[in-house]
Design an enzyme around this catalytic site. Sequence first.
Site, PDB file in Angstrom:
ATOM      1  N   HIS A 219       0.812  -1.215   0.000  1.00 22.47           N
ATOM      2  CA  HIS A 219       0.000   0.000   0.000  1.00 22.47           C
ATOM      3  C   HIS A 219       0.845   1.263   0.000  1.00 22.47           C
ATOM      4  CE1 HIS A 219      -4.523   0.345   0.977  1.00 22.47           C
ATOM      5  NE2 HIS A 219      -4.345  -0.554   0.039  1.00 22.47           N
ATOM      6  N   HIS A 319      -6.359  -3.836 -11.116  1.00 21.39           N
ATOM      7  CA  HIS A 319      -6.792  -3.576  -9.738  1.00 21.39           C
ATOM      8  C   HIS A 319      -8.311  -3.504  -9.724  1.00 21.39           C
ATOM      9  CE1 HIS A 319      -7.464  -0.463  -6.453  1.00 21.39           C
ATOM     10  NE2 HIS A 319      -6.773  -1.377  -5.814  1.00 21.39           N
TER      11      HIS A 319
END
Length: 408
Positions: A219, A319
Amino acid sequence: MLDAMAIARLQAREVCCNQTFVKITAIETLVVNARMRNWVLVKVVTDQPGLYGWGECTLEWKTKSVVGAVEDLSVLLIGQDPRRIEHLWQIMHRQYFWRGGITNMSAMSGIDQALWDIKGKELGRPVCELLGGPVRETLRLYDHLGGGLLEGMYRTGDAEAFGERILESMVRGFTAVKAMPIPVAEMVESAAVLKHAAKCVEAMRTAAGDEIDIMLDLHARTTPATAIQFGRLLTDYNLYWYEEPCWPEHVDALAEVARALPFPIATGERLVGRWEFREVLEKRACSVIQPDISHCGGISEGRRIAAMAETYSISVACHNPQGPVSTASSIHVGFATPNYLIQEVVRADVPWRNDILVEPLDVQQGICQVPTAPGLGIDINEAEARKHPFEREVTMAYFHKDGSVADW
Ligand SMILES: [Mg+2]
């Protein structure tokens, strides 16, 4: 057997062919609150009976902004022929002075998906066929161990929970999972934190064996130095990929991490437009590129980014933590793209996920079949969707031990 809607569409197609013109009459948004994010669904309506398309431009914490951006773009599109997808993409991108950016490109992405849906419905063919036809017979899917849940596990020090959770994914048929065992990190980390992350990965590998592929998502919480610190302790676990090891806009740093570690680097979910992807590809800063079809510029732009990646022998894995329209769009791109690796799916964010669809989307197993229904192959049950109106997303604020702002 054709249902009434299919007959209406075919009749509409005849009318279209005879009149050679279809008009966009409205572009609407439908916001559906799904716990941690609001799904922003886009409906492009035409003047032909029953001919409309769905797209998705979910952009959590910027929901109102993206809804407004769709409204702004619609000014350019009302009255246009929705079948001229590339022409309308160029109009959306270039006909306002201010272009690009995550909000505008997400809005464009939702509209672009809806235009492909319309084109497929009008022609009676699935979108993946319009993109050149399927290049594979099945598409592999991967499961999430659950970011928030595992963050909690990290803080309680329960590394074994990672092992228990990966078995649950395997029972459901998944052969690949993504986890987040690396916490919000300091700029340089201490031995205890580093070793705990390694224990979490070890628990997964021990529980699952070598038959399952494990991806780690950092992340972009880590600096390049910290990402390398963690990565060096993980070299024995044969990771499938190591995702966003540092800020995505710091491409030289991504390349530095990629050179320092022995497993593939993945990145791209926060990049939009082919121009932002170009530097990552040119510097070979990753092995897997992750455009988001609901952010990068839609199906049209996702295909172009994938083709650029192919020239560098870089794989694509879109994604997709969003709602079902985003999932359907990504699946069509996946089936039509030769260098596609695997598809991210969400299956258990809200129990009513499939209820907002007229026909459920089957992503509960680790694989999906070639879509055969016209367009994106999905339709929204608007009455069900409206049972979950907009709610402000919970703010996710993370800080270092000393109170300074951290990336999460
Ligand atoms: Mg990610």
